[in-house]
Write a protein that holds these residues in place. Structure first.
Motif, PDB file in Angstrom:
ATOM      1  N   MET A   1       0.862  -1.180   0.000  1.00 19.46           N
ATOM      2  CA  MET A   1       0.000   0.000   0.000  1.00 19.46           C
ATOM      3  C   MET A   1       0.905   1.240   0.000  1.00 19.46           C
ATOM      4  O   MET A   1       1.841   1.322   0.777  1.00 19.46           O
ATOM      5  CB  MET A   1      -0.912  -0.024   1.214  1.00 19.46           C
ATOM      6  N   ILE A   2       0.595   2.169  -0.870  1.00 21.25           N
ATOM      7  CA  ILE A   2       1.336   3.423  -0.984  1.00 21.25           C
ATOM      8  C   ILE A   2       0.461   4.527  -0.410  1.00 21.25           C
ATOM      9  O   ILE A   2      -0.721   4.608  -0.724  1.00 21.25           O
ATOM     10  CB  ILE A   2       1.661   3.731  -2.462  1.00 21.25           C
ATOM     11  N   GLN A   3       1.046   5.382   0.420  1.00 24.62           N
ATOM     12  CA  GLN A   3       0.282   6.464   1.039  1.00 24.62           C
ATOM     13  C   GLN A   3       0.829   7.807   0.579  1.00 24.62           C
ATOM     14  O   GLN A   3       2.040   8.001   0.483  1.00 24.62           O
ATOM     15  CB  GLN A   3       0.359   6.365   2.555  1.00 24.62           C
ATOM     16  N   PHE A   4      -0.102   8.721   0.292  1.00 26.94           N
ATOM     17  CA  PHE A   4       0.256  10.075  -0.118  1.00 26.94           C
ATOM     18  C   PHE A   4      -0.468  11.080   0.774  1.00 26.94           C
ATOM     19  O   PHE A   4      -1.626  10.865   1.127  1.00 26.94           O
ATOM     20  CB  PHE A   4      -0.185  10.353  -1.565  1.00 26.94           C
ATOM     21  N   ASN A   5       0.194  12.176   1.106  1.00 26.80           N
ATOM     22  CA  ASN A   5      -0.453  13.328   1.730  1.00 26.80           C
ATOM     23  C   ASN A   5      -0.670  14.347   0.624  1.00 26.80           C
ATOM     24  O   ASN A   5       0.277  14.708  -0.079  1.00 26.80           O
ATOM     25  CB  ASN A   5       0.435  13.919   2.837  1.00 26.80           C
ATOM     26  N   GLU A  32      -8.170   4.531  -1.537  1.00 30.90           N
ATOM     27  CA  GLU A  32      -8.893   4.904  -0.318  1.00 30.90           C
ATOM     28  C   GLU A  32      -8.530   6.349   0.010  1.00 30.90           C
ATOM     29  O   GLU A  32      -7.357   6.660   0.178  1.00 30.90           O
ATOM     30  CB  GLU A  32      -8.488   4.006   0.850  1.00 30.90           C
ATOM     31  N   VAL A  33      -9.541   7.209   0.096  1.00 32.78           N
ATOM     32  CA  VAL A  33      -9.299   8.623   0.352  1.00 32.78           C
ATOM     33  C   VAL A  33      -9.846   9.007   1.720  1.00 32.78           C
ATOM     34  O   VAL A  33     -10.984   8.684   2.049  1.00 32.78           O
ATOM     35  CB  VAL A  33      -9.964   9.501  -0.734  1.00 32.78           C
ATOM     36  N   GLY A  36     -10.636  14.367   5.217  1.00 34.28           N
ATOM     37  CA  GLY A  36     -10.329  15.174   6.399  1.00 34.28           C
ATOM     38  C   GLY A  36      -8.845  15.186   6.737  1.00 34.28           C
ATOM     39  O   GLY A  36      -8.298  16.197   7.167  1.00 34.28           O
ATOM     40  N   ALA A  37      -8.192  14.056   6.523  1.00 32.62           N
ATOM     41  CA  ALA A  37      -6.761  13.939   6.813  1.00 32.62           C
ATOM     42  C   ALA A  37      -5.904  14.313   5.598  1.00 32.62           C
ATOM     43  O   ALA A  37      -4.688  14.370   5.711  1.00 32.62           O
ATOM     44  CB  ALA A  37      -6.441  12.514   7.239  1.00 32.62           C
ATOM     45  N   LYS A  38      -6.573  14.541   4.463  1.00 31.89           N
ATOM     46  CA  LYS A  38      -5.887  14.857   3.200  1.00 31.89           C
ATOM     47  C   LYS A  38      -4.889  13.771   2.833  1.00 31.89           C
ATOM     48  O   LYS A  38      -3.779  14.019   2.397  1.00 31.89           O
ATOM     49  CB  LYS A  38      -5.212  16.222   3.274  1.00 31.89           C
ATOM     50  N   GLN A  39      -5.323  12.503   3.012  1.00 34.93           N
ATOM     51  CA  GLN A  39      -4.481  11.361   2.707  1.00 34.93           C
ATOM     52  C   GLN A  39      -5.152  10.441   1.701  1.00 34.93           C
ATOM     53  O   GLN A  39      -6.373  10.314   1.674  1.00 34.93           O
ATOM     54  CB  GLN A  39      -4.180  10.557   3.971  1.00 34.93           C
ATOM     55  N   VAL A  40      -4.307   9.820   0.896  1.00 32.50           N
ATOM     56  CA  VAL A  40      -4.764   8.848  -0.086  1.00 32.50           C
ATOM     57  C   VAL A  40      -3.910   7.598   0.076  1.00 32.50           C
ATOM     58  O   VAL A  40      -2.682   7.692   0.142  1.00 32.50           O
ATOM     59  CB  VAL A  40      -4.625   9.395  -1.524  1.00 32.50           C
ATOM     60  N   LYS A  41      -4.566   6.454   0.142  1.00 33.39           N
ATOM     61  CA  LYS A  41      -3.867   5.174   0.185  1.00 33.39           C
ATOM     62  C   LYS A  41      -4.186   4.442  -1.116  1.00 33.39           C
ATOM     63  O   LYS A  41      -5.350   4.358  -1.504  1.00 33.39           O
ATOM     64  CB  LYS A  41      -4.312   4.355   1.384  1.00 33.39           C
ATOM     65  N   VAL A  42      -3.150   3.951  -1.746  1.00 36.93           N
ATOM     66  CA  VAL A  42      -3.307   3.310  -3.046  1.00 36.93           C
ATOM     67  C   VAL A  42      -2.697   1.917  -3.007  1.00 36.93           C
ATOM     68  O   VAL A  42      -1.561   1.742  -2.573  1.00 36.93           O
ATOM     69  CB  VAL A  42      -2.608   4.142  -4.155  1.00 36.93           C
TER      70      VAL A  42
END
Length: 63
Positions: A1-5, A32-33, A36-42
């Motif tokens: 899983m890759i996470q982006f802010n 997965e967005v 509120g946390a401005k995060q995306v998990k791909v």
């Protein structure tokens, strides 16, 4: 899983644009967005660099 802010993400339109940018690189990607946390998990087979480039081109550069 890759996470982006993604600081520029602030609304439903942003969520759609980010999701479409990722799925433009990998149509099978699971996105997965957390707005509120401005995060995306791909979850994707695509390289992180390719996803960063697609997000940046869409106007949502990861921090």
């Amino acid at each position: 899983m890759i996470q982006f802010n993604i600081p520029a993400m602030s609304c439903g339109h942003c969520v759609r644009a980010v999701t479409e940018a990722v799925q433009g690189v990998d149509p099978q990607a699971k996105v997965e967005v957390e707005l509120g946390a401005k995060q995306v998990k791909v979850e994707s087979q695509a390289p992180r660099e390719q996803l960063v480039a697609a997000l940046t081109d869409a106007g949502y550069a990861p921090a």
